[in-house]
Design an enzyme around this catalytic site. Structure first.
Site, PDB file in Angstrom:
ATOM      1  N   TYR A   1      33.366 -56.644  35.326  1.00 13.09           N
ATOM      2  CA  TYR A   1      34.208 -57.397  36.259  1.00 13.09           C
ATOM      3  C   TYR A   1      35.508 -57.745  35.553  1.00 13.09           C
ATOM      4  O   TYR A   1      35.496 -58.125  34.387  1.00 13.09           O
ATOM      5  CB  TYR A   1      33.499 -58.689  36.691  1.00 13.09           C
TER       6      TYR A   1
ATOM      7  N   GLU B   1      41.768 -58.259  41.574  1.00  7.79           N
ATOM      8  CA  GLU B   1      40.358 -58.361  41.208  1.00  7.79           C
ATOM      9  C   GLU B   1      39.725 -56.979  41.269  1.00  7.79           C
ATOM     10  O   GLU B   1      39.710 -56.345  42.322  1.00  7.79           O
ATOM     11  CB  GLU B   1      39.618 -59.315  42.157  1.00  7.79           C
TER      12      GLU B   1
END
Ligand code: GDP
Ligand code: MN
Length: 397
Positions: A118, A206
């Site tokens: 991530y 993101e």
């Protein structure tokens, strides 16, 4: 402004970030053509078909599927386009899918297992610096990781004045447990990702997941990008990426008339001047047992025209059962606002069918209250904040 995954990936790619390659398609036929073209470029016959909507969690909702041949591409694309995709991030009705991204399958087998990380870049308002947030726990909901295993989330603060330093990118690669080719790939990925965030004037990038492929390439498989609206004037090409089909129609209209409006789920419409007071008003409504139907900041010039535009926007929402007007007259005089409300009300004829509670406080508040009370309209006035909330509750009961 939010953009689609495929658009976010275009921006990333233009800054040299490696991405999972793909071509966007509007229908099943186009999807097949896209898959054929991709196979020429990539050599793989396997593709993932990905719904393009402004919401995450698409995989969980059935909006991301693997296709192992052209028949499957056609079938899956046909099923996804036109569907109402429901994900943990959409409303219960879901979001209509207008297009899909046909992307190369990058989870191919090899020497190592593919691994998901991530990574996001955002502004840390607390420190006034940019921040890269990253974790070995990619592919899943980062909120869950933050809740259950917060020690697995790392952050790297970046001074916007100097930009990212190579040692910071290396620290990230190290903390992700990488070595060799993957380590080098990751530092390059991080440097270009930060540059993309910085140069595009974005408030969020993101990437979940960032993938380490079985042959140690690092690439962006997903991209959730928010570009700062206030910077769009200097990025005409990004401004054109706006897809108003993804936005609330009322919010689109509000932007056109220059009102700051956010759609919410409750039944009390709010018209407030100043973002801070608007937030406090929403809190008060909740405290009094109601639910705000919207956030609306009418700004400093609450004249009749603006008040009318605001009323019309609020009333587009059929859930609205009452409207609370909460204006603090600092620079703008309360009696002028009150006059604006009365004029707007009269001008709108019988368009207003719900009770209105008006709380005006500040300069000439007493004159304003008199004006409202003597108008003969179905408008109730209040002086105190709490009094206004109580009156709202009474009309809803
Ligand atoms: P999201 O669910 O909206 O976050 O969409 P993502 O783009 O993150 O995709 C969801 C999931 O689909 C990823 O976490 C992967 O597990 C899977 N996925 C994405 N690309 C591929 C691919 O090329 N091959 C395979 N097998 N799975 C993929
Ligand atoms: Mn994702």
């Amino acid at each position: 402004m939010n953009i689609h995954e495929y658009q976010g990936k275009e921006i990333l790619s233009s800054f040299g970030v490696r991405i999972q390659r793909g071509i966007v398609a509007q229908d099943a036929k186009e999807a097949v053509e896209a898959a054929k073209k991709l196979t020429e470029q990539t050599g793989t016959g396997w593709h993932v078909i990905k719904a393009q909507v402004h919401a995450g969690g698409r995989g969980k909702g059935g909006g991301v599927k693997l296709a192992k041949n052209l028949q499957e591409v056609e079938k899956i694309a046909g099923e996804i386009i036109g569907m109402n995709l429901i994900t943990p991030q959409t409303s219960a009705e879901g979001k209509k899918v207008h297009q899909v991204l046909v992307a190369e399958d990058v989870y191919y087998p090899g020497d190592n297992e593919p691994e998901e990380y991530y990574m996001s870049v955002l502004l840390n308002r607390g420190t006034g610096k940019n921040m890269i947030m990253y974790s070995t726990e990619g592919g899943m909901d980062i909120e869950t990781v933050a809740e259950q295993t917060p020690h697995l989330i790392f952050t790297e603060e970046i001074d916007p004045a100097t930009g990212i330093m190579p040692f910071q990118a290396r620290r990230i690669a190290f903390n992700l447990g990488l070595s060799g080719t993957a380590f080098k790939e990751m530092t390059k990925f991080v440097m270009s990702l930060y540059e993309a965030f910085d140069k595009s004037d974005s408030s969020l990038f993101e990437i979940n997941p960032v993938l380490k492929t079985s042959d140690d390439k690092i690439m962006a498989v997903d991209a959730k990008v928010t570009i700062d609206d206030n910077a769009l004037f200097r990025h005409k090409d990004y401004a054109e990426m706006r897809d108003i089909r993804e936005e609330s129609p009322v919010e689109v209209e509000a932007r056109e008339v220059g009102l700051n409006y956010v759609d919410l789920d409750g039944n009390v419409g709010c018209m407030v001047n100043g973002a801070g007071l608007a937030m406090a008003t929403m809190d008060l409504i909740k405290q009094a047992g109601g639910e705000p139907a919207n956030f609306l900041d009418v700004g400093g010039t609450a004249d009749a025209k603006r008040v009318e535009e605001a009323f019309r926007l609020i009333l587009k929402d059929e859930k609205v059962k009452a409207i609370l007007v909460n204006i603090f007259g600092g620079i703008v005089r309360c009696d002028r606002v009150a006059q604006g409300i009365v004029d707007a009300y009269k001008n709108m004829g019988d368009a207003i069918k719900v009770p209105i509670i008006v709380r005006l406080q500040g300069t000439n508040a007493d004159v304003a209250k008199e004006l409202i009370d003597n108008s003969g309209l179905a408008v109730e006035s209040a002086v105190e904040f709490q009094e206004a909330a109580d009156k709202v509750q009474k009309v809803l009961a």
